[in-house]
Design a protein around this motif. Structure first.
Motif, PDB file in Angstrom:
ATOM      1  N   ALA A 180      -5.387 -45.915  26.971  1.00  0.00           N
ATOM      2  CA  ALA A 180      -6.083 -46.469  26.112  1.00  0.00           C
ATOM      3  C   ALA A 180      -5.769 -46.255  24.692  1.00  0.00           C
ATOM      4  O   ALA A 180      -5.890 -47.101  23.713  1.00  0.00           O
ATOM      5  N   ALA A 181      -5.381 -44.755  24.337  1.00  0.00           N
ATOM      6  CA  ALA A 181      -5.017 -44.495  22.745  1.00  0.00           C
ATOM      7  C   ALA A 181      -3.984 -45.364  22.539  1.00  0.00           C
ATOM      8  O   ALA A 181      -3.756 -45.769  21.352  1.00  0.00           O
ATOM      9  N   ALA A 182      -2.898 -45.271  23.461  1.00  0.00           N
ATOM     10  CA  ALA A 182      -1.645 -46.200  23.078  1.00  0.00           C
ATOM     11  C   ALA A 182      -1.931 -47.812  23.026  1.00  0.00           C
ATOM     12  O   ALA A 182      -1.336 -48.334  22.016  1.00  0.00           O
ATOM     13  N   MET A 183      -2.840 -48.426  23.553  1.00  0.00           N
ATOM     14  CA  MET A 183      -3.249 -49.650  23.634  1.00  0.00           C
ATOM     15  C   MET A 183      -3.965 -50.030  22.365  1.00  0.00           C
ATOM     16  O   MET A 183      -3.888 -51.216  21.884  1.00  0.00           O
ATOM     17  N   THR A 184      -4.731 -49.001  21.893  1.00  0.00           N
ATOM     18  CA  THR A 184      -5.691 -49.271  20.671  1.00  0.00           C
ATOM     19  C   THR A 184      -5.087 -48.811  19.257  1.00  0.00           C
ATOM     20  O   THR A 184      -5.903 -48.780  18.349  1.00  0.00           O
ATOM     21  N   ALA A 185      -4.066 -48.187  19.507  1.00  0.00           N
ATOM     22  CA  ALA A 185      -3.345 -47.691  18.027  1.00  0.00           C
ATOM     23  C   ALA A 185      -3.265 -48.519  17.065  1.00  0.00           C
ATOM     24  O   ALA A 185      -3.592 -48.250  15.782  1.00  0.00           O
ATOM     25  N   ARG A 223     -14.055 -48.887  20.378  1.00  0.00           N
ATOM     26  CA  ARG A 223     -15.435 -48.643  19.799  1.00  0.00           C
ATOM     27  C   ARG A 223     -15.027 -47.207  18.623  1.00  0.00           C
ATOM     28  O   ARG A 223     -15.715 -47.392  17.715  1.00  0.00           O
ATOM     29  N   ARG A 224     -14.432 -46.518  19.228  1.00  0.00           N
ATOM     30  CA  ARG A 224     -14.151 -45.401  18.545  1.00  0.00           C
ATOM     31  C   ARG A 224     -13.325 -45.696  17.157  1.00  0.00           C
ATOM     32  O   ARG A 224     -13.434 -45.246  16.174  1.00  0.00           O
ATOM     33  N   GLN A 225     -12.402 -46.436  17.502  1.00  0.00           N
ATOM     34  CA  GLN A 225     -11.288 -47.036  16.281  1.00  0.00           C
ATOM     35  C   GLN A 225     -12.118 -47.707  15.339  1.00  0.00           C
ATOM     36  O   GLN A 225     -11.878 -47.685  14.057  1.00  0.00           O
ATOM     37  N   PHE A 250      -1.248 -57.744  19.257  1.00  0.00           N
ATOM     38  CA  PHE A 250      -1.417 -57.835  20.476  1.00  0.00           C
ATOM     39  C   PHE A 250      -0.704 -56.800  21.382  1.00  0.00           C
ATOM     40  O   PHE A 250       0.415 -56.724  21.343  1.00  0.00           O
ATOM     41  N   THR A 251      -1.662 -56.176  22.395  1.00  0.00           N
ATOM     42  CA  THR A 251      -0.918 -55.184  23.000  1.00  0.00           C
ATOM     43  C   THR A 251      -1.398 -55.541  24.561  1.00  0.00           C
ATOM     44  O   THR A 251      -2.669 -56.027  24.903  1.00  0.00           O
ATOM     45  N   GLN A 252      -0.440 -55.259  25.447  1.00  0.00           N
ATOM     46  CA  GLN A 252      -0.278 -55.361  26.775  1.00  0.00           C
ATOM     47  C   GLN A 252       0.065 -54.336  27.383  1.00  0.00           C
ATOM     48  O   GLN A 252       1.309 -53.931  26.931  1.00  0.00           O
ATOM     49  N   PHE A 253      -0.307 -53.705  28.745  1.00  0.00           N
ATOM     50  CA  PHE A 253       0.476 -52.665  29.237  1.00  0.00           C
ATOM     51  C   PHE A 253       1.284 -53.095  30.465  1.00  0.00           C
ATOM     52  O   PHE A 253       0.943 -54.225  30.952  1.00  0.00           O
TER      53      PHE A 253
END
Length: 198
Positions: free
Chosen positions: A33-38, A66-68, A147-150
């Motif tokens: 989640a941290a990597a996706m929302t960086a 939400r935190r970001q 855009f992020t996708q894992f």
């Protein structure tokens, strides 16, 4: 509201029910989640961002977003599964949860008088990208949008994963692949796409 400890059972049940629309059998880890929302964390404080989640499930990335955002901007979550959408709505009432297909992204933004998204964070399965979705996402983003996708490391070399990466490279000026996020089950990488092509 479904408790976080039961998310794994819910994911497994939804995956068995609809494996082509549920990307995973387990929720993503905080490390993923941290990597996706960086990219959201890197946005300037002066920006009032519009962030869209595609396929948020029970909210593994939602909490990180939400935190970001820290109370600023707009946060939309597009979820096709009614079960997952119910959980997400109860857990995050401040998020605008939209029960529709990800291909409706541009219409969802237009319905809210939002000209573009600053970030799109996707938890969708590869099967979702068999049509025009990548172009839809690129078309929904602001010029400096991300855009992020894992993708799971063990399946990155499979034909659907290779088609996804090729599609991202065709639709965006820049595509980065992160280092492996080992603290996820299974380990994963993050595709970060910038500069949507017109």
């Amino acid at each position: 509201m479904t408790a976080p400890s039961s998310d794994a059972r819910l994911f497994l049940r939804e995956f068995v029910r609809s494996p082509l629309t549920t990307a995973a059998v387990l929720p993503s880890s905080p490390a993923l989640a941290a990597a996706m929302t960086a990219p959201i964390a890197a946005m300037a404080e002066s920006v009032v961002p519009v962030v869209v989640e595609l396929g948020p499930g029970t909210g593994a990335f939602t909490g990180a977003i939400r935190r970001q955002l820290a109370g600023r901007g707009r946060h939309l979550a597009i979820e096709l599964s009614d079960v997952m959408a119910d959980v997400l709505t109860a857990r995050y009432p401040e998020v605008d949860v939209v029960r529709t297909d990800a291909n409706d992204l541009c219409q969802v933004l237009a319905d809210r008088d939002l000209p573009a998204a600053d970030a799109v964070v996707s938890g969708l399965p590869w099967a979702a990208y068999s049509g025009p979705l990548i172009r839809t996402i690129a078309g929904s983003l602001a010029p400096n949008g991300t855009f992020t996708q894992f993708a799971y490391t063990w399946s990155r070399w499979a034909p659907p994963a290779r088609r996804l990466l090729a599609g991202l490279r065709a639709a965006f000026d820049e595509v980065e692949v992160s280092r492996t996020v080992w603290r996820n089950v299974p380990p994963a990488v993050v595709y970060l796409a910038r500069g949507p092509k017109s």
